[in-house]
Scaffold this motif. Structure first.
Motif, short mmCIF file in Angstrom:
data_model
loop_
_atom_site.label_atom_id
_atom_site.label_comp_id
_atom_site.label_asym_id
_atom_site.label_seq_id
_atom_site.Cartn_x
_atom_site.Cartn_y
_atom_site.Cartn_z
N ASN A 30 63.04 22.59 -3.58
CA ASN A 30 62.44 21.92 -2.19
C ASN A 30 61.40 21.05 -2.69
O ASN A 30 61.65 19.80 -2.12
N ASN A 31 60.55 20.89 -3.62
CA ASN A 31 59.71 20.13 -4.09
C ASN A 31 59.15 20.29 -5.31
O ASN A 31 59.41 21.39 -5.90
N GLN A 33 55.70 19.98 -7.99
CA GLN A 33 53.99 19.68 -7.99
C GLN A 33 53.78 19.43 -9.48
O GLN A 33 54.15 20.32 -10.39
N TYR A 35 49.99 20.00 -11.40
CA TYR A 35 48.63 20.67 -11.49
C TYR A 35 48.04 20.38 -12.93
O TYR A 35 48.71 20.26 -13.87
N HIS A 45 45.72 20.70 -7.81
CA HIS A 45 46.69 20.02 -7.50
C HIS A 45 46.61 18.70 -7.57
O HIS A 45 45.49 18.07 -6.96
N LEU A 48 52.58 16.00 -5.17
CA LEU A 48 53.60 16.76 -4.75
C LEU A 48 54.70 15.73 -4.52
O LEU A 48 54.58 14.93 -3.64
N ARG A 50 58.63 15.54 -2.97
CA ARG A 50 60.03 16.25 -2.24
C ARG A 50 61.09 15.91 -3.00
O ARG A 50 61.43 14.85 -3.77
N THR A 92 59.36 24.48 -6.02
CA THR A 92 59.46 25.59 -5.10
C THR A 92 61.02 25.45 -4.79
O THR A 92 61.57 24.32 -4.50
N LEU A 98 56.05 29.01 -5.61
CA LEU A 98 55.88 28.30 -6.67
C LEU A 98 55.90 28.66 -8.07
O LEU A 98 55.08 29.81 -8.34
N TYR B 35 48.32 34.95 -9.29
CA TYR B 35 49.13 34.64 -10.31
C TYR B 35 48.49 35.25 -11.51
O TYR B 35 47.28 35.54 -11.71
N GLY B 98 55.37 26.57 0.10
CA GLY B 98 56.29 25.60 -0.51
C GLY B 98 56.26 24.34 -0.08
O GLY B 98 56.83 23.18 -0.66
N TYR B 102 48.80 23.90 -3.48
CA TYR B 102 48.06 25.39 -3.59
C TYR B 102 46.56 24.91 -3.91
O TYR B 102 46.42 24.26 -4.72
#
Lengths: 110, 113
Positions: A30-31, A33, A35, A45, A48, A50, A92, A98, B35, B98, B102
């Motif tokens: 879906n996307n 990301q 970090y 974060h 992100l 998509r 995700t 995630l 996690y 999602g 986060y």
């Protein structure tokens, strides 16, 4: 199992240079990301992107996504010593959980 | 003003003990997570929880159980601790699942001796 594989595992550059980290993943997403994790700290974060986007910018960060190749890259321009950290990509999928890659350890030398 | 706070930061305990790690978020997020990060820095999702649904990673031993007294808290209980449980445990939260980034806590380093 890990969803993503990151390349390189470790990267050492001089301050002012650009740093590029790559991430490959296995399933539809879906996307994606990115970090950052400083030593002994939690993850922060960064950005992100998509699944229907191809490129995204945030300050000195540029992220690309190629869903046909199931890969992404993170470019940090004009790196600084403070950018020294581990960088993780995470995806995700339809389940919206995630899932992280193994990370790239970046060292920026002053 | 910490967004996601975990306590304790360090936890050293003997094998066989039962321990808990607390997590609180003040962001108003509706989903919280645990996690586990091992010594090689791999991060593995353990649980995802909102007020409607608990999702458990099937690889997590049932000695691990999340407890959520309210939307802002998700505590982690671990029974009969084993040496292999030694790791850094991170709590995180997000708005929805999602679709947004986060926010992570600073981690709890658990050492089982």
């Amino acid at each position: 199992s890990q969803q993503g594989e990151e390349d390189p595992q470790a990267l050492s550059i001089q301050e002012g240079e650009n740093a590029t980290m790559n991430c490959s993943y296995k399933t539809s997403i879906n996307n994606l990301q990115w970090y950052r994790q400083n030593s002994g700290r939690g993850l922060v974060h960064l950005i992100l992107i998509r699944s229907n986007e191809r490129e995204k910018h945030s300050g000195r960060l540029r992220v690309t996504l190629d869903t046909s190749k199931k890969s992404s890259s993170l470019l940090i321009t004009a790196s600084r010593a403070a950018d020294t950290a581990s960088y993780f990509c995470a995806t995700t999928d339809a389940g919206n959980m995630l899932t992280f890659g193994g990370g790239t350890r970046l060292m920026v030398k002053p | 003003d910490t967004a996601v706070s975990q306590t304790p930061k360090y936890l050293v305990t003997q094998m066989g003990n039962d321990k808990s790690i607390k997590c609180e978020q003040n962001l108003g997020h509706d989903t919280m997570y645990w996690y586990k990060q091992d010594s090689k820095k791999f991060l593995k999702i353990m649980f995802s929880y909102n007020n409607k649904e608990l999702i458990i990673n099937e690889t997590v031993p049932n000695r691990f159980s999340p407890k959520s007294p309210d939307k802002a808290h998700l505590n982690l209980h671990i029974n009969s601790l084993e040496l292999g449980d030694s790791a850094v445990y991170f709590c995180a939260s997000s708005q929805g699942t999602g679709f947004y980034g986060y926010t992570f806590g600073s981690g709890t380093r658990l050492t089982v001796v």
